[in-house]
Scaffold this motif. Structure first.
Motif, PDB file in Angstrom:
ATOM      1  N   ARG A  37       0.865  -1.178   0.000  1.00 16.56           N
ATOM      2  CA  ARG A  37       0.000   0.000   0.000  1.00 16.56           C
ATOM      3  C   ARG A  37       0.903   1.228   0.000  1.00 16.56           C
ATOM      4  N   HIS A  38       0.525   2.253  -0.759  1.00 17.98           N
ATOM      5  CA  HIS A  38       1.336   3.474  -0.831  1.00 17.98           C
ATOM      6  C   HIS A  38       1.585   4.049   0.560  1.00 17.98           C
ATOM      7  N   ALA A  39       2.646   4.826   0.691  1.00 13.09           N
ATOM      8  CA  ALA A  39       3.009   5.459   1.963  1.00 13.09           C
ATOM      9  C   ALA A  39       2.069   6.625   2.258  1.00 13.09           C
ATOM     10  N   LYS A  40       2.191   7.156   3.458  1.00 12.32           N
ATOM     11  CA  LYS A  40       1.329   8.242   3.944  1.00 12.32           C
ATOM     12  C   LYS A  40       1.392   9.445   3.010  1.00 12.32           C
ATOM     13  N   ALA A  41       0.213   9.885   2.557  1.00 10.55           N
ATOM     14  CA  ALA A  41       0.123  10.993   1.602  1.00 10.55           C
ATOM     15  C   ALA A  41      -0.561  12.194   2.235  1.00 10.55           C
ATOM     16  N   SER A  42      -0.288  13.336   1.668  1.00  8.01           N
ATOM     17  CA  SER A  42      -0.830  14.598   2.164  1.00  8.01           C
ATOM     18  C   SER A  42      -2.231  14.860   1.624  1.00  8.01           C
ATOM     19  N   ARG A  43      -3.050  15.474   2.452  1.00  6.42           N
ATOM     20  CA  ARG A  43      -4.370  15.966   2.045  1.00  6.42           C
ATOM     21  C   ARG A  43      -4.451  17.466   2.311  1.00  6.42           C
ATOM     22  N   ASP A  44      -3.286  18.118   2.418  1.00  6.69           N
ATOM     23  CA  ASP A  44      -3.227  19.535   2.797  1.00  6.69           C
ATOM     24  C   ASP A  44      -3.819  20.480   1.769  1.00  6.69           C
ATOM     25  N   ASP A  45      -3.746  20.152   0.495  1.00  2.00           N
ATOM     26  CA  ASP A  45      -4.217  21.041  -0.558  1.00  2.00           C
ATOM     27  C   ASP A  45      -5.546  20.525  -1.109  1.00  2.00           C
ATOM     28  N   ARG A  58       6.779  11.838   6.568  1.00  3.45           N
ATOM     29  CA  ARG A  58       6.761  10.521   7.215  1.00  3.45           C
ATOM     30  C   ARG A  58       6.614   9.408   6.186  1.00  3.45           C
ATOM     31  N   GLY A  59       5.784   9.622   5.173  1.00  4.58           N
ATOM     32  CA  GLY A  59       5.591   8.631   4.121  1.00  4.58           C
ATOM     33  C   GLY A  59       6.879   8.366   3.357  1.00  4.58           C
ATOM     34  N   ASP A 151      -7.206 -15.752   2.003  1.00  2.00           N
ATOM     35  CA  ASP A 151      -8.212 -16.191   2.961  1.00  2.00           C
ATOM     36  C   ASP A 151      -7.881 -15.692   4.367  1.00  2.00           C
ATOM     37  N   THR A 152      -7.726 -14.381   4.464  1.00  2.00           N
ATOM     38  CA  THR A 152      -7.374 -13.760   5.730  1.00  2.00           C
ATOM     39  C   THR A 152      -8.254 -12.539   5.944  1.00  2.00           C
ATOM     40  N   GLU A 153      -8.048 -11.846   7.045  1.00  2.00           N
ATOM     41  CA  GLU A 153      -8.785 -10.616   7.335  1.00  2.00           C
ATOM     42  C   GLU A 153      -7.769  -9.562   7.760  1.00  2.00           C
ATOM     43  N   ALA A 154      -7.100  -8.980   6.785  1.00  2.00           N
ATOM     44  CA  ALA A 154      -6.052  -7.992   7.073  1.00  2.00           C
ATOM     45  C   ALA A 154      -6.432  -6.653   6.450  1.00  2.00           C
ATOM     46  N   GLU A 155      -6.043  -5.590   7.096  1.00  2.00           N
ATOM     47  CA  GLU A 155      -6.219  -4.246   6.563  1.00  2.00           C
ATOM     48  C   GLU A 155      -4.827  -3.625   6.489  1.00  2.00           C
ATOM     49  N   LEU A 156      -4.334  -3.412   5.280  1.00  2.00           N
ATOM     50  CA  LEU A 156      -3.001  -2.845   5.120  1.00  2.00           C
ATOM     51  C   LEU A 156      -3.020  -1.357   5.439  1.00  2.00           C
ATOM     52  N   ALA A 157      -2.184  -0.948   6.377  1.00  2.00           N
ATOM     53  CA  ALA A 157      -2.013   0.475   6.677  1.00  2.00           C
ATOM     54  C   ALA A 157      -1.077   1.071   5.629  1.00  2.00           C
ATOM     55  N   THR A 158      -0.909   2.377   5.654  1.00  2.00           N
ATOM     56  CA  THR A 158      -0.007   2.994   4.687  1.00  2.00           C
ATOM     57  C   THR A 158       1.396   2.422   4.844  1.00  2.00           C
ATOM     58  N   ILE A 183       2.822 -14.983   4.154  1.00  2.00           N
ATOM     59  CA  ILE A 183       4.035 -15.243   4.930  1.00  2.00           C
ATOM     60  C   ILE A 183       4.192 -14.216   6.043  1.00  2.00           C
ATOM     61  N   GLN A 184       4.016 -12.946   5.693  1.00  2.00           N
ATOM     62  CA  GLN A 184       4.256 -11.881   6.663  1.00  2.00           C
ATOM     63  C   GLN A 184       3.654 -10.588   6.147  1.00  2.00           C
ATOM     64  N   VAL A 185       3.234  -9.743   7.077  1.00  2.00           N
ATOM     65  CA  VAL A 185       2.896  -8.362   6.743  1.00  2.00           C
ATOM     66  C   VAL A 185       3.994  -7.506   7.345  1.00  2.00           C
ATOM     67  N   TRP A 186       4.689  -6.793   6.459  1.00  2.00           N
ATOM     68  CA  TRP A 186       5.774  -5.916   6.855  1.00  2.00           C
ATOM     69  C   TRP A 186       5.200  -4.528   7.138  1.00  2.00           C
ATOM     70  N   HIS A 187       5.543  -3.975   8.299  1.00  2.00           N
ATOM     71  CA  HIS A 187       5.106  -2.644   8.684  1.00  2.00           C
ATOM     72  C   HIS A 187       6.324  -1.718   8.603  1.00  2.00           C
ATOM     73  N   ALA A 188       6.210  -0.655   7.850  1.00  2.00           N
ATOM     74  CA  ALA A 188       7.350   0.254   7.663  1.00  2.00           C
ATOM     75  C   ALA A 188       7.870   0.800   8.986  1.00  2.00           C
ATOM     76  N   GLY A 189       6.980   1.018   9.929  1.00  2.00           N
ATOM     77  CA  GLY A 189       7.380   1.597  11.199  1.00  2.00           C
ATOM     78  C   GLY A 189       8.021   0.630  12.177  1.00  2.00           C
ATOM     79  N   ASP A 190       8.232  -0.619  11.776  1.00  2.00           N
ATOM     80  CA  ASP A 190       8.799  -1.620  12.686  1.00  2.00           C
ATOM     81  C   ASP A 190      10.310  -1.493  12.860  1.00  2.00           C
ATOM     82  N   GLY A 191      10.919  -0.501  12.271  1.00  2.00           N
ATOM     83  CA  GLY A 191      12.365  -0.300  12.449  1.00  2.00           C
ATOM     84  C   GLY A 191      13.188  -0.982  11.392  1.00  2.00           C
ATOM     85  N   ASP A 192      14.518  -0.721  11.449  1.00  2.00           N
ATOM     86  CA  ASP A 192      15.443  -1.269  10.439  1.00  2.00           C
ATOM     87  C   ASP A 192      16.008  -2.597  10.858  1.00  2.00           C
TER      88      ASP A 192
END
Length: 192
Positions: A37-45, A58-59, A151-158, A183-192
């Motif tokens: 899923r795309h990274a965090k996007a702006s809605r400022d404009d 942050r994205g 066959d899962t119930e996942a919601e991908l965050a940005t 296999i896995q859901v990788w979360h960008a915020g989980d660190g390096d």
């Protein structure tokens, strides 16, 4: 002889069994599908068209961090296909750069605000020489595709990435009811 795989369903804890058939050499033929899923996007404009929304700082950082983690894990795709929306293209570009992905990123307008059937057709059109494919897209369609496929119930965050194994050699064999293994859901915020 079939190889049985087990996995627990997150909602019920029940275990399902699926059979994967080894090839003539006795090993399993596999494709890997990476749904990002795309990274965090702006809605400022408010005047900006939805397709032209840029990434927030942050994205940008999340996309770079995820790319580094995927490179270290050896999960560099052989092909990246992205939605044509700016936020998806920039996410794909930043992830690709950190992975040292050397090819051009393919842009596909069908991935912009698409449904699971659109995702299925995009993936089924991939050349069989591509063993690990990354699709960069948007919710709700991307998460719906993941859920139908695995066959899962996942919601991908940005900037979340789902790593899926598929037991076949030809992308045209992909169906929503395939024996996909999340296999896995990788979360960008989980660190390096």
């Amino acid at each position: 002889m079939a190889v049985e795989l087990q996995r627990a369903l997150p909602s019920s804890g029940a275990v399902t069994r699926r059979s994967w058939i080894p090839n003539s050499a006795g090993s399993l033929d596999m494709k890997t599908l990476l749904l990002l899923r795309h990274a965090k996007a702006s809605r400022d404009d408010p005047e900006l068209d939805d397709r032209d929304r840029p990434l927030k700082p942050r994205g940008k950082e999340d996309a770079k961090r995820l790319g580094r983690r995927l490179r270290v894990a050896g999960l560099v795709p052989t092909l990246i296909v992205s939605s044509t929306a700016l936020r998806a293209r920039k996410t794909a570009s930043k992830v690709a750069k950190q992975m040292n992905y050397a090819r051009a990123i393919e842009l596909n307008p069908r991935l912009y605000l698409s449904n699971p059937n659109d995702h299925l057709e995009v993936v089924r059109s991939v050349r069989d020489t591509e063993d690990r494919v990354m699709i960069v897209g948007h919710n709700p369609g991307l998460s719906q595709f993941l859920n139908e496929l695995a066959d899962t119930e996942a919601e991908l965050a940005t900037c979340d990435l789902a790593q899926i194994e598929l037991p076949f050699n030809h992308w045209t064999e992909l169906e929503k009811s395939a024996c996909a293994k999340l296999i896995q859901v990788w979360h960008a915020g989980d660190g390096d």
